[in-house]
Design a protein around this motif. Structure first.
Motif, PDB file in Angstrom:
ATOM      1  N   ASP A  77      -0.660  -6.209   3.235  1.00  0.00           N
ATOM      2  CA  ASP A  77       0.194  -5.960   4.398  1.00  0.00           C
ATOM      3  C   ASP A  77      -0.409  -6.696   5.592  1.00  0.00           C
ATOM      4  O   ASP A  77      -1.337  -6.221   6.233  1.00  0.00           O
ATOM      5  CB  ASP A  77       0.290  -4.451   4.665  1.00  0.00           C
ATOM      6  CG  ASP A  77       1.218  -4.153   5.843  1.00  0.00           C
ATOM      7  OD1 ASP A  77       1.533  -5.088   6.611  1.00  0.00           O
ATOM      8  OD2 ASP A  77       1.616  -2.981   6.006  1.00  0.00           O
ATOM      9  N   GLU A 118      -3.444   0.074  12.838  1.00  0.00           N
ATOM     10  CA  GLU A 118      -3.163   1.389  13.436  1.00  0.00           C
ATOM     11  C   GLU A 118      -4.173   2.454  13.018  1.00  0.00           C
ATOM     12  O   GLU A 118      -4.289   3.498  13.647  1.00  0.00           O
ATOM     13  CB  GLU A 118      -1.752   1.843  13.075  1.00  0.00           C
ATOM     14  CG  GLU A 118      -0.642   0.893  13.477  1.00  0.00           C
ATOM     15  CD  GLU A 118      -0.636   0.578  14.952  1.00  0.00           C
ATOM     16  OE1 GLU A 118      -0.997   1.453  15.754  1.00  0.00           O
ATOM     17  OE2 GLU A 118      -0.299  -0.560  15.302  1.00  0.00           O
ATOM     18  N   GLU A 178      -4.064  -3.223   4.044  1.00  0.00           N
ATOM     19  CA  GLU A 178      -4.139  -4.121   5.195  1.00  0.00           C
ATOM     20  C   GLU A 178      -5.510  -4.813   5.153  1.00  0.00           C
ATOM     21  O   GLU A 178      -6.524  -4.126   5.020  1.00  0.00           O
ATOM     22  CB  GLU A 178      -4.040  -3.329   6.502  1.00  0.00           C
ATOM     23  CG  GLU A 178      -2.729  -2.609   6.716  1.00  0.00           C
ATOM     24  CD  GLU A 178      -2.905  -1.411   7.666  1.00  0.00           C
ATOM     25  OE1 GLU A 178      -2.818  -1.596   8.884  1.00  0.00           O
ATOM     26  OE2 GLU A 178      -3.150  -0.296   7.177  1.00  0.00           O
ATOM     27  N   SER A 205      12.218  -5.888   9.848  1.00  0.00           N
ATOM     28  CA  SER A 205      11.097  -5.150  10.423  1.00  0.00           C
ATOM     29  C   SER A 205       9.973  -5.069   9.402  1.00  0.00           C
ATOM     30  O   SER A 205      10.170  -5.373   8.209  1.00  0.00           O
ATOM     31  CB  SER A 205      11.525  -3.728  10.799  1.00  0.00           C
ATOM     32  OG  SER A 205      11.885  -3.019   9.624  1.00  0.00           O
ATOM     33  N   GLY A 206       8.818  -4.614   9.870  1.00  0.00           N
ATOM     34  CA  GLY A 206       7.668  -4.491   8.985  1.00  0.00           C
ATOM     35  C   GLY A 206       7.888  -3.440   7.907  1.00  0.00           C
ATOM     36  O   GLY A 206       7.587  -3.659   6.725  1.00  0.00           O
ATOM     37  N   THR A 207       8.417  -2.305   8.314  1.00  0.00           N
ATOM     38  CA  THR A 207       8.567  -1.221   7.339  1.00  0.00           C
ATOM     39  C   THR A 207       9.545  -1.605   6.235  1.00  0.00           C
ATOM     40  O   THR A 207       9.341  -1.294   5.071  1.00  0.00           O
ATOM     41  CB  THR A 207       8.965   0.099   8.048  1.00  0.00           C
ATOM     42  OG1 THR A 207       8.727   1.182   7.156  1.00  0.00           O
ATOM     43  CG2 THR A 207      10.411   0.116   8.511  1.00  0.00           C
ATOM     44  N   PHE A 217      -1.469   2.172   7.922  1.00  0.00           N
ATOM     45  CA  PHE A 217      -0.146   2.277   8.538  1.00  0.00           C
ATOM     46  C   PHE A 217       0.718   1.159   7.972  1.00  0.00           C
ATOM     47  O   PHE A 217       0.426  -0.017   8.147  1.00  0.00           O
ATOM     48  CB  PHE A 217      -0.197   2.169  10.058  1.00  0.00           C
ATOM     49  CG  PHE A 217       1.137   2.457  10.677  1.00  0.00           C
ATOM     50  CD1 PHE A 217       1.538   3.757  10.926  1.00  0.00           C
ATOM     51  CD2 PHE A 217       2.029   1.430  10.979  1.00  0.00           C
ATOM     52  CE1 PHE A 217       2.800   4.033  11.463  1.00  0.00           C
ATOM     53  CE2 PHE A 217       3.285   1.699  11.517  1.00  0.00           C
ATOM     54  CZ  PHE A 217       3.661   3.007  11.751  1.00  0.00           C
ATOM     55  N   HIS A 218       1.787   1.560   7.275  1.00  0.00           N
ATOM     56  CA  HIS A 218       2.671   0.556   6.681  1.00  0.00           C
ATOM     57  C   HIS A 218       4.109   0.703   7.194  1.00  0.00           C
ATOM     58  O   HIS A 218       4.990  -0.034   6.744  1.00  0.00           O
ATOM     59  CB  HIS A 218       2.647   0.672   5.155  1.00  0.00           C
ATOM     60  CG  HIS A 218       1.293   0.396   4.557  1.00  0.00           C
ATOM     61  ND1 HIS A 218       0.698  -0.841   4.618  1.00  0.00           N
ATOM     62  CD2 HIS A 218       0.404   1.198   3.914  1.00  0.00           C
ATOM     63  CE1 HIS A 218      -0.495  -0.799   4.022  1.00  0.00           C
ATOM     64  NE2 HIS A 218      -0.693   0.431   3.597  1.00  0.00           N
ATOM     65  N   GLY A 219       4.365   1.664   8.073  1.00  0.00           N
ATOM     66  CA  GLY A 219       5.718   1.836   8.596  1.00  0.00           C
ATOM     67  C   GLY A 219       6.202   3.254   8.384  1.00  0.00           C
ATOM     68  O   GLY A 219       5.489   4.089   7.806  1.00  0.00           O
ATOM     69  N   VAL A 254       7.735  -3.797   3.812  1.00  0.00           N
ATOM     70  CA  VAL A 254       6.870  -2.989   2.943  1.00  0.00           C
ATOM     71  C   VAL A 254       7.723  -2.315   1.871  1.00  0.00           C
ATOM     72  O   VAL A 254       7.389  -2.319   0.679  1.00  0.00           O
ATOM     73  CB  VAL A 254       6.094  -1.943   3.771  1.00  0.00           C
ATOM     74  CG1 VAL A 254       5.425  -0.923   2.870  1.00  0.00           C
ATOM     75  CG2 VAL A 254       5.071  -2.632   4.666  1.00  0.00           C
ATOM     76  N   VAL A 268       1.361  -7.530   8.227  1.00  0.00           N
ATOM     77  CA  VAL A 268       2.342  -7.369   9.311  1.00  0.00           C
ATOM     78  C   VAL A 268       1.654  -7.520  10.676  1.00  0.00           C
ATOM     79  O   VAL A 268       2.186  -8.171  11.578  1.00  0.00           O
ATOM     80  CB  VAL A 268       3.058  -6.002   9.193  1.00  0.00           C
ATOM     81  CG1 VAL A 268       3.792  -5.637  10.478  1.00  0.00           C
ATOM     82  CG2 VAL A 268       4.035  -6.027   8.023  1.00  0.00           C
ATOM     83  N   GLN A 269       0.469  -6.939  10.792  1.00  0.00           N
ATOM     84  CA  GLN A 269      -0.220  -7.029  12.085  1.00  0.00           C
ATOM     85  C   GLN A 269      -1.299  -8.110  12.081  1.00  0.00           C
ATOM     86  O   GLN A 269      -1.558  -8.744  13.096  1.00  0.00           O
ATOM     87  CB  GLN A 269      -0.842  -5.673  12.451  1.00  0.00           C
ATOM     88  CG  GLN A 269      -1.336  -5.605  13.859  1.00  0.00           C
ATOM     89  CD  GLN A 269      -1.348  -4.216  14.486  1.00  0.00           C
ATOM     90  OE1 GLN A 269      -1.785  -4.052  15.606  1.00  0.00           O
ATOM     91  NE2 GLN A 269      -0.876  -3.206  13.814  1.00  0.00           N
ATOM     92  N   LYS A 278       6.261  -8.596  12.705  1.00  0.00           N
ATOM     93  CA  LYS A 278       5.717  -8.732  14.072  1.00  0.00           C
ATOM     94  C   LYS A 278       5.763 -10.149  14.638  1.00  0.00           C
ATOM     95  O   LYS A 278       6.785 -10.567  15.142  1.00  0.00           O
ATOM     96  CB  LYS A 278       4.300  -8.173  14.104  1.00  0.00           C
ATOM     97  CG  LYS A 278       4.302  -6.642  13.941  1.00  0.00           C
ATOM     98  CD  LYS A 278       3.040  -6.024  14.448  1.00  0.00           C
ATOM     99  CE  LYS A 278       2.930  -4.559  14.118  1.00  0.00           C
ATOM    100  NZ  LYS A 278       3.513  -3.674  15.099  1.00  0.00           N
TER     101      LYS A 278
HETATM  102  C1  LIG Z   1       0.225  -3.161   9.080  1.00  0.00           C
HETATM  103  C2  LIG Z   1       1.600  -2.707   9.453  1.00  0.00           C
HETATM  104  N1  LIG Z   1       2.537  -2.601   8.501  1.00  0.00           N
HETATM  105  C3  LIG Z   1       3.792  -2.211   8.784  1.00  0.00           C
HETATM  106  C4  LIG Z   1       4.153  -1.876  10.070  1.00  0.00           C
HETATM  107  C5  LIG Z   1       5.561  -1.424  10.358  1.00  0.00           C
HETATM  108  O1  LIG Z   1       6.230  -2.399  11.072  1.00  0.00           O
HETATM  109  P1  LIG Z   1       7.569  -2.000  11.888  1.00  0.00           P
HETATM  110  O2  LIG Z   1       7.171  -1.147  13.023  1.00  0.00           O
HETATM  111  O3  LIG Z   1       8.132  -3.341  12.299  1.00  0.00           O
HETATM  112  O4  LIG Z   1       8.463  -1.316  10.932  1.00  0.00           O
HETATM  113  C6  LIG Z   1       3.207  -1.969  11.093  1.00  0.00           C
HETATM  114  C7  LIG Z   1       3.563  -1.609  12.473  1.00  0.00           C
HETATM  115  O5  LIG Z   1       2.746  -1.383  13.322  1.00  0.00           O
HETATM  116  C8  LIG Z   1       1.899  -2.394  10.781  1.00  0.00           C
HETATM  117  O6  LIG Z   1       0.952  -2.479  11.715  1.00  0.00           O
END
Ligand SMILES: Cc1ncc(COP(=O)(O)O)c(C=O)c1O
Length: 426
Positions: free
Chosen positions: A233, A205, A200, A121-123, A149-151, A126, A235-236, A262
């Motif tokens: 980051d 978010e 980011e 997962s993203g979190t 937003f990092h999780g 991170v 992730v998005q 993601k």
């Molecule tokens: C930039 C960013 N980092 C980390 C995350 C966390 O990812 P996850 O929900 O898969 O843990 C998100 C989730 O929206 C995100 O947008």
């Protein structure tokens, strides 16, 4: 054995709602019911079908997960074939797939980013990147941005930037300093002695915030001067979402660590990853290769899905489509904003990550359900309730973008007619 009768749409809805209300999350279940959320039962490409058979054009896109749309046939076929062979790795032997995926990422990642760690997962990605930064630098301080937003695991939450999500869990990971997003002067003032600056390239978010041009370049210079690692980051924003393979590419910035999740495995199997410079990996784990591990991370199903997804991204020219359709979506949403200045304060975005900032968050409670009624999904941003995000799959067509915009126009019109002019919030 007698086959079970398929449940009627109403029975399926009631059963699902009751299960959510009783066994999952009662207040959320009620809010979803009030906002008219149906039950999703099937999805393909840009379309999701609900329990009544109604089709929706997916402009929420799983918050960035469905870059290739839903159930892309090439990704599904790769996963099905792998399922027959071996689904999870035992980890005591070499696995060719995780090696191939790490190499594929090294080939497309900016600069000398080359060594990957995989998780689910993203979190978690991170979390892994933060730990790596402390281990590599022997420093403790993290610098992060307001609204980030990092999780929601402890480390990722600690560097996120919304008090409402953090306060109930205090004390969080210590030695974290937050600075305003996009402000390199503020960053310069606090970087000294930091292990890492996590950022980011576009805040998702936080309300789809695009930083001023040159922000990442300046952050890179400041991190170099301070001996601080730059953690991007993505992730998005990564893997085509913003109209470049990685959003860092717009400024040709090479971070020390790039964080992905993601869309990485094409929306079919969960995955998370970070990709890091060899020298940084070596400094952190050269003497201790098992310090940070994951049982399910880099499993064969996720790896074949990601390998197929990367091929699709390239073969279907989805990064280019994201850029072209993103411009169309941004321009169209800005036209709607100019027609309804009392409802929309600003439209901003990059590629197919577009945010519509309302003048008052009260409008969203009408706009999103009205869009749903018109057969288009959209979503809030987690840290900024006043921003509706439009984040369709990168396979979206020009005609579908127009349909999405029509639904937005209908929603915004309905909100204004029903609610009038609400007082501007800050
Ligand atoms: C930039 C960013 N980092 C980390 C995350 C966390 O990812 P996850 O929900 O898969 O843990 C998100 C989730 O929206 C995100 O947008």
């Amino acid at each position: 054995m007698k086959e079970r009768e398929p449940a009627s749409p109403e029975t399926l809805y009631n059963e699902t709602y009751e299960n959510y209300r009783r066994y999952l999350n009662p207040p959320l279940a009620r809010v979803m019911k009030l906002s008219g959320s149906p039950v999703e039962v099937r999805a393909s490409g840009t379309t999701v079908w609900d329990h009544t058979g109604k089709a929706y054009l997916d402009f929420a896109g799983g918050y960035g997960v469905f870059t290739l749309g839903h159930s892309h046939p090439r990704v599904v076929a790769a996963v099905k074939a792998q399922l027959e062979l071996m689904s999870l790795s035992g980890k005591t032997m070499f696995d060719p797939l995780v090696g191939r995926l790490a190499r594929a990422l090294a080939e497309i990642a900016p600069g000398d980013l080359e060594v990957s760690f995989f998780c689910n997962s993203g979190t978690e990605a991170v979390e892994g990147a933060l730990k790596l930064a402390r281990a590599a630098t022997r420093r403790t301080k993290f610098v992060a941005t307001h609204g980030a937003f990092h999780g929601k695991t402890f480390g990722a939450l600690s560097v996120s930037g919304r008090a409402a999500f953090q306060t109930p869990y205090a004390p969080l990971v210590p030695d974290v300093v937050h600075v305003p997003y996009g402000d390199s002067g503020a960053l310069a003032a606090v970087l000294e002695g930091a292990a890492a600056f996590i950022v980011e390239p576009v805040q998702g978010e936080g309300g789809v915030n695009v930083p001023p041009a040159g922000y990442l370049t300046r952050a890179r210079e400041l991190c170099d001067a301070a001996g601080t690692l730059l953690l991007a980051d993505e992730v998005q924003t990564g893997l085509g979402r913003c109209g470049a393979l990685f959003a860092c590419d717009f400024e040709r910035v090479v971070p020390d660590v790039m964080i992905l999740a993601k869309g990485l495995s094409g929306g079919v199997v969960p995955i998370g990853a970070y990709v890091v410079r060899p020298s940084v990996w070596q400094a952190a784990y050269g003497q201790a290769p098992l310090l940070h591990t994951s049982t399910f991370g880099g499993n064969p199903l996720a790896c074949v899905a990601a390998l197929a997804a990367l091929e699709v991204l390239r073969d279907e020219a989805l990064v280019e489509n994201s850029r072209a359709r993103g411009e169309q979506l941004l321009a169209g949403a800005r036209r709607i904003a100019s027609e309804y200045p009392s409802v929309i304060r600003e439209v901003r975005g990059l590629g197919l990550l577009v945010g519509v900032e309302l003048t008052h968050e009260g409008y969203g409670g009408t706009i999103i359900p009205e869009m749903l009624k018109a057969g288009v999904t959209a979503a809030w941003t987690l840290n900024m309730q006043r921003v509706i995000r439009l984040e369709p799959p990168l396979i979206v067509t020009a005609a579908e973008v127009e349909r999405g915009l029509e639904a937005l126009r209908a929603g915004v019109g309905a909100a204004r007619d029903r609610l009038g002019t609400l007082t501007l919030t800050n």
